[in-house]
Write an enzyme that holds these catalytic residues in place. Structure first.
Site: not given
Length: 776
Positions: A492, A417
């Protein structure tokens, strides 16, 4: 393009709608920890001879056992966390700036642990005895090898302007705790203010993975990913499961047959590390009505989320059941990828801190702070704090955590993330070669090289020179790591500070990326934006402009149109604007650039024409995803048209807004194969002579299959009028068969075996797509 595994997914949808090296070495040498050969963090043992002497006192505690006498000795600095040796337990915690550390102990996990610290035994650690370098440690003989809850009370400098946040009133969770004791049941309001502390178990037998168990080891080129949330997948009563296992790891096991029918071969689980779902409700604020259901607020990087255990079973049960889930998924040849949040923690900011661990242990080390601005937190995550990922101590924590999940829980990969945070130095500035991404092996090898050289070991001169000059021999070692080399690693590639690295993430030919450019360009073209045809063709072809470099492949592009944050697929075609008032932030949260189109009416409607258009658009999006080169990823619930009623940031709703609605599922079917290479002249024929027309919103092409002759003709019409096209001739001895026409009503819109199509032309309806397959 996706491979054969993608085809059931396509079918089911149409029926159901990741500082400088010399400075790092100085930091590591200064720690002094590596005077002792560092054990692997998974070796939960301590050599008995390493205990040099004992205190000449004994202490007893009614909280532990009235009949047990505990004997204390120095202990050792490695491994961090809790480890077992002979008749006792070793505790070790890092804190460079602490001046006082006490180990706090209590007997067994309790049903109600709101007052966990009441009456806890506190053992002060002597810095002259119980400290090696920056690690505080102690060995306790006679302590139970299971059922003990523990934490640390730590004090130190109070200079906030220097980055310190010590608070001796709080008992802190060990960053290396492998299990976390706290609230037993998810969302239990009677235990809202529960404390979270470490616990351990060295008495249970090893988990039985089974004699025939093996890892799926699915090639990256064949991966088809289903992004899902453990709890939300089966929490709804419509799942038909026993209430005791709804929303649990065991609930996922029960639904494996559905996952197989869907055609996916990898689940990407939203964060399943320990987090506090009630974090928003600990003080008055506009969000104190919400429950964190996504889990992007990590409290500990080693322990599985304990409230995903069935029947409130607690941390040890959660650990066992997580393994049961992985075992069952692997036996079904489905891989497990974890969404991991190494960019921030649950401890928030200085205005409303939630001190549970890192902040109180050594804030200046674990977080990025701006020493030129009152040591305020640097916030590149939008969550109040940013983990100091390229500090040697934090790097080691992250790598130890990753290996733990691979070794102990057999997970197959990780999605990082806000991974661009991993590319920032300790001062927050972007790094061209961030150590946490680029260097792995020096954490295992060069620590001792540098330390030994600094102590005058002549034999280390050459090795030392190699390390401080850049460790060029080790730069790509993460790809060769004995533990992590088999893992899928997905970035990401952006953060909330504007570091957008799509196609530019420091990948070393290993990292895949969430392709945000793919998402945006596909959305824009299919909803009918002008000047998007060329970009659409580029994305469908594998985004070679981003990934055709060095040894990267199309599968390094994780293609997605929908993910957990943002609109669902149904909402993408039903809302022009976000509707986030239920979040309590005045509609200011959530992305504003959704590239969505409501097809003529905002929100829910009974208009048959609008509903028909929305259905076509959903099918168009999914067809584009499934025929694109790269690794496809879809979101849980999009296969049946799940709606969040326009909320594009539903992180705090433990309701039907996020819960999978099983009653809306329909019957499933089988479907076609697809591809996995960058498209070149031999692979594709573009039936297009209108590239320069920015008003053109029609694109048709043939994907060639020279080996089997199973060519596929695909056309997308994003105009608001029909386009009549001349269909090219099929390969020799083959005829075209219509498989998909998104304009037709179900079940005629998707016929897996195809219907013979012999006309020279095809009238492609407005906002629709077709797929023809060449067959004998």
């Amino acid at each position: 393009m996706a491979n054969q595994c993608a085809s059931p997914l396509l079918d089911a949808f149409h029926r159901t709608l990741l500082p400088d090296l010399d400075q790092d070495c100085k930091e590591l040498s200064a720690r002094g920890r590596f005077m002792i050969n560092p054990s692997n963090v998974f070796d939960q043992s301590v050599e008995a001879q390493s205990i040099e002497f004992t205190f000449n006192i004994e202490k007893t505690s009614e909280m532990l056992d009235a009949d047990t006498s505990l004997k204390y000795s120095r202990g050792v600095a490695s491994p961090l966390g809790v480890s077992v040796a002979e008749n006792g337990i070793n505790f070790a915690v890092f804190s460079r700036h602490a001046t006082r550390v006490s180990l706090c102990l209590s007997k067994c996990e309790r049903e109600d642990n709101q007052q966990m610290d009441d009456g806890m035994l506190e053992v002060p650690l002597d810095p002259q005895i119980n400290k090696t370098g920056d690690v505080w440690h102690i060995y306790i003989e006679g302590l139970s090898q299971s059922g003990i809850v523990y934490g640390y009370r730590i004090d130190g400098p109070q200079g906030w302007g220097q980055g310190h946040r010590f608070d001796s009133s709080v008992i802190l969770l060990d960053p290396y705790a492998k299990l976390v004791s706290g609230r037993k049941r998810f969302g239990d309001v009677s235990d809202k203010m529960s404390k979270f502390l470490g616990t351990y178990d060295f008495t249970s037998p090893p988990f039985d993975w089974g004699p025939d168990y093996k890892l799926p080891n699915i090639p990256e080129a064949d991966l088809v990913i289903y992004e899902m949330n453990v709890r939300a997948f089966t929490a709804d009563g419509s799942s038909g499961l026993d209430p005791d296992i709804c929303g649990s790891y065991l609930g996922v096991i029960e639904k494996i047959p559905y996952l197989l029918e869907l055609g996916i071969n990898a689940v990407e689980l939203l964060p399943a590390f320990e987090f506090d779902e009630f974090e928003f409700q600990r003080y008055p604020n506009p969000r104190n009505h919400m429950i964190n259901t996504w889990g992007y607020s990590t409290m500990n990087f080693f322990a599985p989320m304990s409230r995903y255990a069935s029947s409130g079973g607690g941390s040890l049960v959660a650990s066992h059941q997580f393994k049961e889930m992985v075992k069952a998924l692997h036996n079904a040849r489905i891989e497990v990828i974890l969404d991991v949040v190494y960019n921030h923690t649950n401890e928030a900011d200085d205005d409303h801190p939630y001190t549970t661990s890192f902040r109180g242990i050594d804030n200046k080390v674990y977080y990025m702070v701006d020493l030129g601005n009152g040591a305020k937190y640097m916030n590149f995550t939008g969550c109040g704090n940013t983990l100091n990922c390229n500090h040697p101590v934090v790097m080691e924590l992250i790598l130890d955590s990753l290996r733990h999940w691979v070794n102990e829980y057999h997970v197959d990969g990780f999605r990082f993330d806000l991974a661009s945070v991993l590319c920032r130095g300790t001062d927050g500035a972007p790094l061209d070669a961030p150590p946490i991404i680029k260097v792995r092996a020096y954490l295992l090898v060069s620590f001792l090289d540098v330390f030994n050289a600094s102590q005058g070991d002549c034999s280390m001169k050459g090795s030392f020179a190699t390390r401080v000059s850049g460790s060029a021999d080790l730069y790509q070692a993460i790809a060769k790591d004995d533990v992590l080399s088999r893992c899928k690693i997905i970035a990401e590639p952006w953060d909330c500070g504007g570091l957008y690295l799509v196609g530019k993430f420091p990948n070393w030919d290993r990292w895949a990326e969430w392709n945000g450019r793919y998402r945006d360009d596909i959305r824009k073209f299919i909803k009918g934006d002008c000047s998007m045809k060329g970009s659409f063709a580029t994305r469908v072809s594998g985004s070679a402009d981003l990934y055709q470099a060095n040894k990267r492949k199309p599968y390094h592009s994780i293609n997605f149109i929908i993910a957990h944050d943002g609109f669902t697929l149904y909402d993408l075609v039903s809302y022009n604007y976000k509707h986030n008032n239920a979040n309590g932030e005045g509609g200011n949260d959530g992305c504003n650039d959704n590239y969505s189109w409501n097809c003529g009416f905002e929100g829910e409607t009974n208009d048959v024409n609008v509903l028909s258009l929305r259905l076509r658009q959903m099918k168009n999006f999914h067809l584009a995803l499934m025929i694109s080169q790269g690794t496809p990823m879809m979101l849980m619930g999009d296969e049946y048209g799940h709606t969040r009623y326009g909320n594009n940031n539903s992180y705090g709703h433990d309701t039907s807004i996020n819960h999978f609605q099983w009653k809306l599922l329909e019957q499933r079917r089988d479907s076609h194969h697809s591809f996995k290479y960058f498209l070149n002249v031999k692979d594709v024929t573009w039936h297009e002579d209108n590239w320069d027309n920015h008003e053109s919103k029609f694109l048709a092409f043939t994907l060639h299959d020279d080996q089997f002759g199973g060519d596929i003709y695909v056309a997308f019409n994003a105009h608001d009028y029909s386009v009549k096209v001349t269909v090219p001739s099929p390969p020799q001895n083959k005829q075209w068969h219509r498989v998909i026409d998104s304009n037709l009503e179900s079940p005629k819109d998707f016929i897996p075996e195809g219907i013979l199509f012999t006309n020279p032309c095809y009238n492609v309806a407005p906002y629709s797509s077709i797929l023809l397959e060449a067959k004998p």
